[in-house]
Design an enzyme around this catalytic site. Structure first.
Site, PDB file in Angstrom:
ATOM      1  CE  LYS A 200      44.665  37.804  27.784  1.00  0.00           C
ATOM      2  NZ  LYS A 200      45.406  36.613  28.178  1.00  0.00           N
TER       3      LYS A 200
ATOM      4  CB  SER B 127      31.869  46.437  41.980  1.00  0.00           C
ATOM      5  OG  SER B 127      32.345  47.603  42.627  1.00  0.00           O
TER       6      SER B 127
ATOM      7  CB  THR C 226      32.755  41.142  40.969  1.00  0.00           C
ATOM      8  OG1 THR C 226      32.154  42.227  41.668  1.00  0.00           O
ATOM      9  CG2 THR C 226      34.032  41.560  40.290  1.00  0.00           C
ATOM     10  CE1 TYR C 227      29.030  46.954  40.648  1.00  0.00           C
ATOM     11  CE2 TYR C 227      28.385  44.856  41.604  1.00  0.00           C
ATOM     12  CZ  TYR C 227      28.536  46.231  41.712  1.00  0.00           C
ATOM     13  OH  TYR C 227      28.199  46.868  42.866  1.00  0.00           O
TER      14      TYR C 227
ATOM     15  N   GLY D 246      34.196  44.556  48.488  1.00  0.00           N
ATOM     16  CA  GLY D 246      33.126  43.754  49.062  1.00  0.00           C
ATOM     17  C   GLY D 246      33.597  42.345  49.367  1.00  0.00           C
ATOM     18  CB  ALA D 247      31.786  39.122  49.349  1.00  0.00           C
ATOM     19  CB  ALA D 248      35.184  40.085  45.202  1.00  0.00           C
TER      20      ALA D 248
END
Length: 123
Positions: free
Chosen positions: A9, A25, A57-58, A73-75
């Site tokens: 993390k 991403s 996400t990535y 993006g959407a995130a």
């Protein structure tokens, strides 16, 4: 039997950009990715400390030593510039792996500069 544990993390990184009109991403400073052992295109979980949003996400590699944490993006609707995030990766381990298991825990300063890497939760 396989069990899923925290692999690594990035704790309390600060969002530096939030780009809705991007393919998707999360762009992360390359030094932080290396420290956490997270690869480009690896699935990550993001936990927004400021608003409680949690999403998947990535990772994509950002410039080394840039401090970039860009949610794209959407995130991008789930994090704004200045939000504190926990970025986590997980892995499946078998019973033998668990005997020697330790996560990689990375801590940063207010500028997303790596300050500590360990394997124990610090309070």
């Amino acid at each position: 039997m396989q069990r899923i544990f925290l692999k690594s993390k990035l704790h309390r990184v600060t969002t530096t950009a939030s780009e809705v009109d991007y393919e998707g991403s999360c762009e992360i400073d390359g030094i932080l990715l290396d420290a956490a052992g997270i690869d480009t295109f690896e699935q990550i979980q993001i936990y927004n400390i400021n608003n409680g949003n949690r999403f998947t996400t990535y990772a994509i590699r950002g410039k080394d030593n840039s401090g970039v944490i860009s949610v794209n993006g959407a995130a991008a609707h789930k994090a704004k510039v200045g939000d504190l995030l926990i970025i986590a990766s997980y892995a499946s381990y078998n019973e033998d792996d668990i005997k020697n298991y330790t996560p990689t825990l990375c801590y940063v300063d207010a500028d997303n500069v790596l300050t500590k890497v360990g394997n124990q939760i610090t309070l």
